[in-house]
Design a protein around this motif. Structure first.
Motif, PDB file in Angstrom:
ATOM      1  N   CYS A 105       0.877  -1.168   0.000  1.00 31.60           N
ATOM      2  CA  CYS A 105       0.000   0.000   0.000  1.00 31.60           C
ATOM      3  C   CYS A 105       0.914   1.217   0.000  1.00 31.60           C
ATOM      4  CB  CYS A 105      -0.907  -0.006   1.230  1.00 31.60           C
ATOM      5  SG  CYS A 105      -1.715   1.571   1.567  1.00 31.60           S
ATOM      6  N   ILE A 106       0.653   2.158  -0.875  1.00 32.14           N
ATOM      7  CA  ILE A 106       1.565   3.285  -1.020  1.00 32.14           C
ATOM      8  C   ILE A 106       1.693   4.081   0.277  1.00 32.14           C
ATOM      9  CG2 ILE A 106      -0.224   4.828  -1.926  1.00 32.14           C
ATOM     10  CD1 ILE A 106       3.521   4.687  -2.830  1.00 32.14           C
ATOM     11  N   PHE A 107       0.598   4.210   1.038  1.00 37.00           N
ATOM     12  CA  PHE A 107       0.656   4.949   2.303  1.00 37.00           C
ATOM     13  C   PHE A 107       1.536   4.220   3.320  1.00 37.00           C
ATOM     14  CE2 PHE A 107      -3.413   6.307   0.425  1.00 37.00           C
ATOM     15  CZ  PHE A 107      -3.208   7.682   0.403  1.00 37.00           C
ATOM     16  N   ASP A 108       1.421   2.879   3.360  1.00 35.16           N
ATOM     17  CA  ASP A 108       2.271   2.091   4.259  1.00 35.16           C
ATOM     18  C   ASP A 108       3.742   2.239   3.876  1.00 35.16           C
ATOM     19  OD1 ASP A 108       0.047   1.139   5.615  1.00 35.16           O
ATOM     20  OD2 ASP A 108      -0.107  -0.653   4.367  1.00 35.16           O
ATOM     21  N   ALA A 109       3.999   2.143   2.565  1.00 29.00           N
ATOM     22  CA  ALA A 109       5.380   2.204   2.089  1.00 29.00           C
ATOM     23  C   ALA A 109       6.030   3.550   2.415  1.00 29.00           C
ATOM     24  CB  ALA A 109       5.423   1.940   0.585  1.00 29.00           C
ATOM     25  N   LEU A 110       5.300   4.640   2.217  1.00 29.65           N
ATOM     26  CA  LEU A 110       5.854   5.964   2.494  1.00 29.65           C
ATOM     27  C   LEU A 110       6.084   6.175   3.983  1.00 29.65           C
ATOM     28  CD1 LEU A 110       3.809   8.178   0.004  1.00 29.65           C
ATOM     29  CD2 LEU A 110       6.159   7.348  -0.233  1.00 29.65           C
ATOM     30  N   LEU A 111       5.160   5.685   4.810  1.00 25.88           N
ATOM     31  CA  LEU A 111       5.347   5.807   6.257  1.00 25.88           C
ATOM     32  C   LEU A 111       6.564   4.996   6.704  1.00 25.88           C
ATOM     33  CD1 LEU A 111       4.597   6.672   9.074  1.00 25.88           C
ATOM     34  CD2 LEU A 111       2.803   4.895   9.105  1.00 25.88           C
ATOM     35  N   ALA A 112       6.696   3.774   6.178  1.00 30.71           N
ATOM     36  CA  ALA A 112       7.844   2.939   6.542  1.00 30.71           C
ATOM     37  C   ALA A 112       9.155   3.589   6.101  1.00 30.71           C
ATOM     38  CB  ALA A 112       7.702   1.555   5.916  1.00 30.71           C
ATOM     39  N   LEU A 113       9.123   4.221   4.946  1.00 37.48           N
ATOM     40  CA  LEU A 113      10.325   4.902   4.458  1.00 37.48           C
ATOM     41  C   LEU A 113      10.701   6.064   5.384  1.00 37.48           C
ATOM     42  CD1 LEU A 113      12.404   4.943   2.213  1.00 37.48           C
ATOM     43  CD2 LEU A 113      10.830   6.331   0.843  1.00 37.48           C
ATOM     44  N   TYR A 114       9.699   6.773   5.856  1.00 34.19           N
ATOM     45  CA  TYR A 114       9.952   7.859   6.819  1.00 34.19           C
ATOM     46  C   TYR A 114      10.544   7.305   8.116  1.00 34.19           C
ATOM     47  CZ  TYR A 114       8.911  11.076  10.625  1.00 34.19           C
ATOM     48  OH  TYR A 114       8.996  11.859  11.752  1.00 34.19           O
ATOM     49  N   ILE A 115       9.965   6.183   8.604  1.00 37.86           N
ATOM     50  CA  ILE A 115      10.449   5.570   9.846  1.00 37.86           C
ATOM     51  C   ILE A 115      11.898   5.118   9.679  1.00 37.86           C
ATOM     52  CG2 ILE A 115      10.176   3.570  11.365  1.00 37.86           C
ATOM     53  CD1 ILE A 115       8.107   5.743  11.876  1.00 37.86           C
ATOM     54  N   LYS A 116      12.208   4.551   8.518  1.00 40.04           N
ATOM     55  CA  LYS A 116      13.588   4.109   8.261  1.00 40.04           C
ATOM     56  C   LYS A 116      14.560   5.271   8.422  1.00 40.04           C
ATOM     57  CE  LYS A 116      16.765   2.886   4.581  1.00 40.04           C
ATOM     58  NZ  LYS A 116      17.007   2.359   3.234  1.00 40.04           N
ATOM     59  N   ARG A 117      14.223   6.396   7.827  1.00 40.09           N
ATOM     60  CA  ARG A 117      15.134   7.542   7.851  1.00 40.09           C
ATOM     61  C   ARG A 117      15.150   8.223   9.216  1.00 40.09           C
ATOM     62  NH1 ARG A 117      13.352   9.917   1.892  1.00 40.09           N
ATOM     63  NH2 ARG A 117      14.488   8.359   0.651  1.00 40.09           N
ATOM     64  N   ARG A 118      13.993   8.279   9.848  1.00 43.54           N
ATOM     65  CA  ARG A 118      13.895   8.993  11.133  1.00 43.54           C
ATOM     66  C   ARG A 118      14.563   8.212  12.258  1.00 43.54           C
ATOM     67  NH1 ARG A 118      14.057  11.092  15.217  1.00 43.54           N
ATOM     68  NH2 ARG A 118      12.612  12.517  16.291  1.00 43.54           N
ATOM     69  N   TYR A 119      14.432   6.886  12.234  1.00 40.09           N
ATOM     70  CA  TYR A 119      14.924   6.078  13.362  1.00 40.09           C
ATOM     71  C   TYR A 119      16.065   5.134  12.980  1.00 40.09           C
ATOM     72  CZ  TYR A 119      10.795   7.933  15.623  1.00 40.09           C
ATOM     73  OH  TYR A 119       9.847   8.797  16.139  1.00 40.09           O
ATOM     74  N   SER A 120      16.541   5.221  11.757  1.00 39.93           N
ATOM     75  CA  SER A 120      17.700   4.437  11.294  1.00 39.93           C
ATOM     76  C   SER A 120      17.502   2.936  11.505  1.00 39.93           C
ATOM     77  CB  SER A 120      18.979   4.911  12.006  1.00 39.93           C
ATOM     78  OG  SER A 120      19.211   6.275  11.753  1.00 39.93           O
ATOM     79  N   VAL A 121      16.381   2.426  11.025  1.00 42.29           N
ATOM     80  CA  VAL A 121      16.108   0.991  11.105  1.00 42.29           C
ATOM     81  C   VAL A 121      15.912   0.442   9.692  1.00 42.29           C
ATOM     82  CG1 VAL A 121      15.054   1.127  13.391  1.00 42.29           C
ATOM     83  CG2 VAL A 121      13.600   1.361  11.357  1.00 42.29           C
ATOM     84  N   PRO A 122      16.221  -0.840   9.455  1.00 40.32           N
ATOM     85  CA  PRO A 122      16.010  -1.432   8.133  1.00 40.32           C
ATOM     86  C   PRO A 122      14.524  -1.441   7.757  1.00 40.32           C
ATOM     87  CG  PRO A 122      17.494  -2.787   9.449  1.00 40.32           C
ATOM     88  CD  PRO A 122      16.905  -1.769  10.376  1.00 40.32           C
ATOM     89  N   PHE A 123      14.278  -1.292   6.468  1.00 41.70           N
ATOM     90  CA  PHE A 123      12.925  -1.212   5.911  1.00 41.70           C
ATOM     91  C   PHE A 123      12.688  -2.412   4.998  1.00 41.70           C
ATOM     92  CE2 PHE A 123      10.622   1.208   2.234  1.00 41.70           C
ATOM     93  CZ  PHE A 123       9.439   0.521   2.483  1.00 41.70           C
ATOM     94  N   VAL A 124      11.658  -3.222   5.340  1.00 36.89           N
ATOM     95  CA  VAL A 124      11.273  -4.398   4.545  1.00 36.89           C
ATOM     96  C   VAL A 124       9.970  -4.076   3.821  1.00 36.89           C
ATOM     97  CG1 VAL A 124      10.681  -6.851   4.590  1.00 36.89           C
ATOM     98  CG2 VAL A 124      12.348  -5.932   6.239  1.00 36.89           C
ATOM     99  N   LEU A 125       9.952  -4.268   2.501  1.00 30.14           N
ATOM    100  CA  LEU A 125       8.774  -3.955   1.685  1.00 30.14           C
ATOM    101  C   LEU A 125       8.263  -5.219   1.005  1.00 30.14           C
ATOM    102  CD1 LEU A 125       6.809  -1.905   0.399  1.00 30.14           C
ATOM    103  CD2 LEU A 125       8.529  -1.515  -1.384  1.00 30.14           C
TER     104      LEU A 125
END
Length: 407
Positions: A105-125
């Motif tokens: 879901c595009i909204f999920d993906a964008l939020l996860a991308l923000y979380i990755k950058r904000r909290y420096s955690v790996p992002f799984v899509l």
């Protein structure tokens, strides 16, 4: 144990205590059986405020959501996305999550991308469809405001490609979708196919006797279809196949389990062909009832239109049928159908036509011993090659590798 995964998963399935957890989510969540932690954040139309639940060993945060139709649904999704973004960001400040997961879901993906950058955690899509499929959907269902929907589709494709490039691990639904992503420039080394799998435990107590009595199925060969009944599925093919089986002198009942925007037209077609009493439309059923409906049948069918975007798919029904040891009739134009049935021997491959499906159904109904043997082969192959545990171990290995690299 060493490194422990503590994953926050974002996806758009509506929360319900009896909800169907699709295999991609179920497999990833299965890592809780290996000592890891998983939290889901998902929408709930029944919630008035965020509430915390537990489902199958997984912590669940249900966030209030109101659905709509057409453009209104996009507006509601945007409002929900903003509300959830604030909640998830606060959650990451409080909890010790070391990984974020997003479904397709595009909204999920964008939020996860923000979380990755904000909290420096790996992002799984995880993606179950090619990035262009949203555009195909709009062509069928949104003839009004055509140019607006085309623009929305192009924006979705652009943003999903952005998320694919920035994700640390990509989980496409099939190896064929992996090849499509590689052609689009996504690095092969970060792609791990996550096809549909078999949750054998969920189907272990399946009993179809009550279903056969309820729908008066005794005395007929029973064919079951489980899944959505949307217009894009072209299930008129299956109705015509059932009519052909009847015309060739077989007693048969078709059990249509599910719902969708084409259900009314399919019911009308069955009546027009004179088989209205031989096609049973159950409507939507709870996921924990599905095993019993399959157990009531002699044959499972998996008709998937041979459109380009469906050729990347991994149909879940294929593994639901074999989990109950039922033989399958499926069309060979879908690569996953062709590969699984050829390797496992779990059924018959046909063309996506009513006549061809009818021939496959008749072949199995006329030879119960062969059908039973195919069902057993499918179950054995699924448990060995597509069990949740086997697939989840592969996901665990890749996720632990990401965490080690981030230390």
């Amino acid at each position: 144990m060493g490194i422990k995964i503590n994953m926050c998963m974002l996806f758009e399935l509506r929360y319900d205590p009896r909800m169907l957890v699709v295999p991609q989510i179920g497999v990833v969540s299965y890592i809780t059986n290996f000592g890891h932690d998983v939290t889901w954040v998902l929408p709930s139309e029944g919630a008035k405020e965020v509430r915390k639940e537990t489902l199958g060993g997984v912590s669940v945060f249900a966030v209030p959501y109101r659905s709509g139709k057409g453009l209104l649904d996009y507006v509601n999704k945007t409002v929900y996305a903003l509300r959830r973004a604030r909640f998830v960001s606060g959650l990451f400040k409080q909890e010790q999550y070391n990984m974020v997961f997003a479904g397709d879901c595009i909204f999920d993906a964008l939020l996860a991308l923000y979380i990755k950058r904000r909290y420096s955690v790996p992002f799984v899509l995880e993606l179950g469809n090619p990035v262009e499929q949203d555009g195909e959907f709009h062509k069928v269902y949104h003839s009004n405001h055509k140019h607006l929907w085309q623009l929305i589709s192009k924006i979705n494709v652009y943003l999903l490609m952005h998320a694919l490039r920035d994700a640390d691990l990509v989980l496409p639904i099939s190896k064929w979708l992996k090849e499509d992503f590689i052609k689009k420039g996504i690095g092969a080394s970060k792609i791990l196919p996550l096809p549909e799998g078999m949750d054998a435990d969920r189907f272990s107590d399946a009993d179809g006797d009550a279903i056969r009595r309820q729908y008066n199925l005794d005395g007929s060969g029973v064919v079951v279809y489980v899944g959505t009944m949307d217009k894009m599925r072209h299930l008129d093919t299956l109705i015509h196949a059932t009519s052909e089986v009847k015309n060739r002198g077989r007693r048969v009942k078709l059990l249509m389990v599910g719902d969708g925007d084409d259900k009314t037209d399919l019911e009308r077609l069955a009546c027009e062909l004179g088989i209205g009493d031989d096609v049973v439309f159950t409507g939507q059923v709870y996921s924990d009832e599905v095993p019993n409906f399959i157990a009531a049948a002699d044959v499972g069918v998996s008709p998937v239109p041979p459109f380009d975007f469906y050729k990347f798919s991994s149909p879940i029904k294929l593994f639901e049928y074999t989990a109950v040891r039922k033989p399958v009739v499926a069309n060979k134009e879908i690569p996953e159908h062709d590969e699984v049935i050829r390797k496992s021997g779990c059924g018959v491959l046909v063309q996506f036509t009513g006549e061809s499906f009818a021939e496959g159904i008749i072949k199995l109904l006329d030879d119960p011993e062969m059908a039973e043997e195919m069902g057993k082969k499918g179950y054995k192959w699924g448990v060995t090659n597509r069990s949740y545990e086997t697939t989840a171990r592969g996901v665990e290995k890749r996720c632990l590798g990401l965490l080690k690299d981030s230390i």
